[in-house]
Enzyme design. Structure first.
Site, short mmCIF file in Angstrom:
data_model
loop_
_atom_site.label_atom_id
_atom_site.label_comp_id
_atom_site.label_asym_id
_atom_site.label_seq_id
_atom_site.Cartn_x
_atom_site.Cartn_y
_atom_site.Cartn_z
N GLU A 97 43.80 6.30 54.82
CA GLU A 97 45.00 6.68 54.02
C GLU A 97 46.29 5.87 54.38
OE1 GLU A 97 45.36 10.95 54.72
OE2 GLU A 97 43.90 11.48 53.30
N CYS A 110 53.48 2.78 55.02
CA CYS A 110 52.86 3.23 56.00
C CYS A 110 51.15 3.02 56.01
CB CYS A 110 53.28 4.67 56.20
SG CYS A 110 52.45 5.36 57.63
N CYS A 117 40.91 7.97 65.02
CA CYS A 117 41.65 7.63 66.33
C CYS A 117 41.05 8.30 67.46
CB CYS A 117 43.16 8.00 66.03
SG CYS A 117 44.08 7.44 67.66
N CYS A 121 46.15 12.72 70.52
CA CYS A 121 47.38 13.49 70.71
C CYS A 121 47.29 14.73 69.72
CB CYS A 121 48.46 12.62 69.84
SG CYS A 121 48.66 10.76 70.54
N CYS A 124 48.41 15.98 66.25
CA CYS A 124 48.42 14.75 65.02
C CYS A 124 46.94 15.28 64.31
CB CYS A 124 48.16 13.40 65.66
SG CYS A 124 47.72 12.20 64.57
N GLY A 168 45.39 5.83 63.20
CA GLY A 168 44.83 4.80 64.11
C GLY A 168 45.95 4.43 65.05
N CYS A 342 54.33 12.43 58.16
CA CYS A 342 53.94 11.65 59.49
C CYS A 342 52.99 12.93 60.18
CB CYS A 342 55.29 11.48 60.59
SG CYS A 342 55.63 9.84 60.88
S1 SF4 Z 1 47.03 8.49 65.02
FE1 SF4 Z 1 48.68 8.10 66.41
S2 SF4 Z 1 49.43 10.02 66.89
FE2 SF4 Z 1 47.52 10.58 66.01
S3 SF4 Z 1 46.07 10.83 67.71
FE3 SF4 Z 1 45.95 8.35 67.04
S4 SF4 Z 1 47.66 7.61 68.55
FE4 SF4 Z 1 48.03 9.71 68.31
#
Ligand code: SF4
Length: 349
Positions: A97, A110, A117, A121, A124, A168, A342
């Protein structure tokens, strides 16, 4: 694959010199390589047939030997605030995206750097998607091109800024992210100023030092979210591998060489980092390296654990940071109604 069928190479994996060599090996003038290169990058052309200053025979020669693995905007959603979220289909069918965020003075893209990923975190949405692969440089470049076109079409202005804050961790796809930025900033590509590009990372000290040594000219943002190790480690497992001191040392190295202030991205969550002690720790951290803070409004991702802090807690942070002369911007989220804000990018569309 049928016997005798050759796999065609993605033409955008070739540099300009490779293209020139291809043409001389075909008995044509090397200059053709320059023309094709311009079509591929500056004009972001995705079809050999559209390369109108090249003869039909040469276009057929290209189509016989190469493919263009461009991305396609599979689905576009427009928020009531003007934000646009794209679900982008890659040549192998995977989806990432990207988002266009318009304000009165700028339009910002963005972009994503990986499919999924690996960093977990836990606030997220992207972390819930397994990391499938890194994006190629051209796949990152194409996201920017698509958003620039949308910006011109829907907002009557060219794209002005780029943040690597989509899906990512960009520093875990270092080579391709830097290759994409090189193409975005060169005259032979989109000719955008590196000052208008920000790479946002969870903060991988070794890679921040590498960025510094490689002499990059774009801006650096770090998702900090806490300046207390025990608190940060609970939210961001990466902090257990390299703690805040190690991160700080890398950031000091970055500033000493680049003279560019670091932006700390920081969300204040209820009952997690909303006390005076948390704010004081942030101030102390900021004082150790030239930096500013973006306090970002949080967008819940339906797990109930992370909740936006009270207005009073955000105000308390703002007051303390200002009192200590640390630059602070409170950022309200955009595109919430389409899950484009975000931390919300999770291929739900
Ligand atoms: S996309 Fe960014 S905030 Fe989300 S898990 Fe990966 S590193 Fe962490």
């Amino acid at each position: 694959m049928p016997v005798g069928t050759k796999t065609k190479k993605d033409i955008r994996s070739l540099c300009k010199e490779d293209l020139r060599t291809f043409f001389t090996e075909q008995g044509q003038r090397a200059f053709r390589g320059n023309q094709v290169y311009e079509w591929l990058w500056k004009k972001a052309c995705y079809s050999f047939d559209d390369m109108t200053n090249i003869s039909k025979e040469t276009r057929e020669l290209l189509a016989d030997n190469f493919v263009i693995n461009n991305i396609e905007v599979d689905k576009m959603q427009r928020s009531e605030d003007g934000t646009i979220k794209n679900a982008v289909r890659l040549h192998d069918g995977l989806i990432v995206e990207s988002v266009l965020i318009p304000t009165d003075t700028r339009t910002t893209a963005c972009v994503s750097s990986q499919v999924g990923c690996s960093l977990d975190c836990n606030f997220c949405a992207t972390a819930r998607l397994k990391r499938m692969r890194n994006l190629n440089a051209d796949e990152i470049y194409d996201q920017v091109v698509a958003i620039d076109r949308q910006s011109r079409l829907y907002h009557n202005k060219a794209l002005s800024n780029i943040v690597f804050m989509g899906m990512g961790e960009p520093l875990l796809n270092y080579k391709n992210v830097l290759a994409a930025i090189e193409k975005i900033t060169t005259e032979e590509g989109l000719n955008m100023s590196p000052k208008r590009i920000t790479l946002s990372t969870v903060g991988i000290p070794k890679m921040i030092k590498k960025l510094t040594d490689d002499g990059v000219r774009f801006n650096l943002a770090v998702s900090l979210h806490s300046a207390i190790d025990a608190v940060r480690s609970k939210m961001m497992p990466i902090n257990e591998k390299s703690d805040l001191n190690e991160l700080l040392e890398a950031l000091q190295y970055w500033y000493a060489k680049t003279k560019k202030k670091i932006t700390f991205e920081y969300v204040v969550w209820k009952n997690i980092n909303d006390t005076r002690k948390d704010a004081d720790a942030l101030v102390a951290y900021c004082k150790r390296v030239p930096s500013k803070v973006n306090l970002i409004e949080y967008n819940a991702i339906d797990d109930g654990y992370f909740q936006q802090a009270d207005v009073a807690a955000v105000a308390m942070y703002k007051t303390i940071l200002e009192k200590n002369s640390i630059g602070i911007t409170v950022r309200h989220s955009r595109g919430k109604d389409i899950d484009a804000a975000c931390g919300q990018l999770a291929n739900k569309s």
